[in-house]
Scaffold this active site. Structure first.
Site, mmCIF file in Angstrom:
data_model
loop_
_atom_site.group_PDB
_atom_site.id
_atom_site.type_symbol
_atom_site.label_atom_id
_atom_site.label_comp_id
_atom_site.label_asym_id
_atom_site.label_seq_id
_atom_site.Cartn_x
_atom_site.Cartn_y
_atom_site.Cartn_z
ATOM 1 N NE ARG A 28 -3.781 2.161 2.375
ATOM 2 C CZ ARG A 28 -4.195 2.720 3.497
ATOM 3 N NH1 ARG A 28 -3.885 2.182 4.659
ATOM 4 N NH2 ARG A 28 -4.932 3.801 3.481
ATOM 5 C CG HIS A 72 -1.070 5.420 -0.523
ATOM 6 N ND1 HIS A 72 -1.928 6.210 0.218
ATOM 7 C CD2 HIS A 72 -1.785 4.316 -0.864
ATOM 8 C CE1 HIS A 72 -3.104 5.597 0.330
ATOM 9 N NE2 HIS A 72 -3.032 4.444 -0.314
ATOM 10 C CG ASP A 73 6.767 6.762 -3.156
ATOM 11 O OD1 ASP A 73 6.830 7.980 -2.901
ATOM 12 O OD2 ASP A 73 7.686 6.146 -3.722
ATOM 13 N N GLY A 119 5.474 10.136 -8.416
ATOM 14 C CA GLY A 119 6.221 9.060 -9.041
ATOM 15 C C GLY A 119 6.904 8.247 -7.947
ATOM 16 C CG ASN A 129 -0.803 9.290 2.089
ATOM 17 O OD1 ASN A 129 -1.347 8.343 1.525
ATOM 18 N ND2 ASN A 129 -0.078 10.186 1.451
ATOM 19 N N PRO A 137 -6.845 6.774 -5.558
ATOM 20 C CG PRO A 137 -6.676 4.854 -6.852
ATOM 21 C CD PRO A 137 -5.847 5.838 -6.098
ATOM 22 C CG HIS A 169 -7.963 -4.254 -2.535
ATOM 23 N ND1 HIS A 169 -8.916 -3.535 -3.221
ATOM 24 C CD2 HIS A 169 -7.186 -3.347 -1.910
ATOM 25 C CE1 HIS A 169 -8.714 -2.234 -3.010
ATOM 26 N NE2 HIS A 169 -7.673 -2.101 -2.229
ATOM 27 C CB THR A 180 -6.572 -16.989 1.146
ATOM 28 O OG1 THR A 180 -6.855 -16.190 -0.017
ATOM 29 C CG2 THR A 180 -7.163 -18.375 0.958
ATOM 30 C CG ASP A 219 -5.081 -16.317 -2.895
ATOM 31 O OD1 ASP A 219 -5.668 -15.197 -2.852
ATOM 32 O OD2 ASP A 219 -5.275 -17.194 -2.026
#
Length: 323
Positions: free
Chosen positions: A58, A62-63, A68, A90, A160, A190, A246, A251
């Protein structure tokens, strides 16, 4: 002839001069123990704190989405500058992601001072952690420098949010050169990690006059979420796994959950039904290899977005402060 080809490619914009300086073995001579130090650091951290993989993934997103992939999200605020990490969206970034980068930087500074950038550390840590929890391995070019700008004011509207429409999210990705399919593949991140209850509470409490929850949710799942989040207004840190089946394994279960009403966020539900994205969520639900291949490619592409090389950046002595 080679020089002519380079000139033509450069003129056509097909070869970014900053990317041409990157290589997968960039630190082979300048910091021979780079790979070993990174592997040791992330292994020890992930074993101690199993949420590190999701936290770092994450942090990487966010970076890269703001200035960039230049480690600008790691900078601490000062009385004169409110940095990215203190932007509203953040504030919930988990500490484990920051910590693994700091640990790696400390070890690397002892082995080869002033050589390895924080930006490269975050990119490699993300890749290694994704692989460690079952995800794909992908080669990342190295040689990024650390950014010299980090402002909270540049964050809002450029990341987003779960409350955004799918069109808004697609436009954020498109502005950075990413296709619909690449957006869906990256959303597969996710499959690990969690979301705070406040990010989906509007879908499970008092949704409408006739329904307590959004009908997109599996009813039993919605009931379980209401119980898990019952105290979220008093305790804003309450959270739920993004993938309840899971949660600690990378996966394609996240995609398999969507048509069953087991998506956690409103954007998850929309992605499974919107005609622009549905074909890709269905593909990745059926074919984990296709998801892994697409995710790896998209992660490499994202890792090269907005990178700094040469005088456009620096090698920070500490990852949370400019030199």
């Amino acid at each position: 002839m080679a020089l002519l080809l380079f000139s033509v490619l450069f003129f056509l914009g097909l070869l970014n001069p900053s990317q041409s300086r990157l290589s997968t073995n960039y630190y082979q001579k300048s910091c021979p123990r780079f790979t070993q130090i990174m592997e040791d650091t992330i292994t020890n951290k992930q074993i101690t704190s199993p949420t590190t993989a999701a936290a770092t993934l994450r942090l990487f997103f966010h970076d890269c989405f703001i200035e960039g992939c230049d480690a600008s999200v790691l900078i601490s605020s000062t009385p004169f500058n409110k940095a990215e990490r203190d932007a509203d969206i953040n504030l919930s970034l988990p500490g484990d992601g920051f910590d693994v980068v700091v640990r790696a930087k400390t070890a690397l500074e002892l082995a080869c001072p002033g050589v390895v950038s924080c930006a490269d550390i975050l990119v490699v840590a993300t890749r290694d952690l994704v692989t460690m929890v079952g995800g794909p391995y992908y080669k990342v070019p190295l040689g990024r420098r650390d950014g010299i700008i980090s402002r909270a004011s540049r964050v809002e509207g450029n990341l987003p949010r779960p409350t955004m429409s799918i069109s808004q999210i697609l436009s954020i990705f498109a502005a950075r050169g990413f296709s619909v399919q690449e957006m869906v593949a990256l959303s597969g991140a996710h499959t690990i990690g969690f979301s705070h209850c406040k990010e989906f509470s509007s879908g499970i409490y008092n949704y409408s006059r006739t329904s307590q929850s959004d009908p997109s949710y599996n009813p039993r799942f919605a009931e379980g979420l209401r119980k898990a989040c019952s105290d979220y207004q008093k305790n804003p840190t309450l959270s739920v796994f993004n993938d309840i089946m899971t949660p600690n394994k990378f996966d394609n279960m996240y995609f398999q959950n969507l048509p069953k009403g087991l998506g956690l966020l409103a954007t998850d539900h929309t992605m499974a039904t919107d005609p622009r994205t549905r074909q890709f969520t269905e593909l990745y639900a059926k074919n984990q290899s296709a998801f892994f291949e697409a995710f790896g490619r998209a992660m490499v592409k994202l890792s090269l977005y907005g990178i700094k090389t040469g005088r456009r950046g620096e090698i920070r002595r500490r990852c949370d402060a400019f030199n």
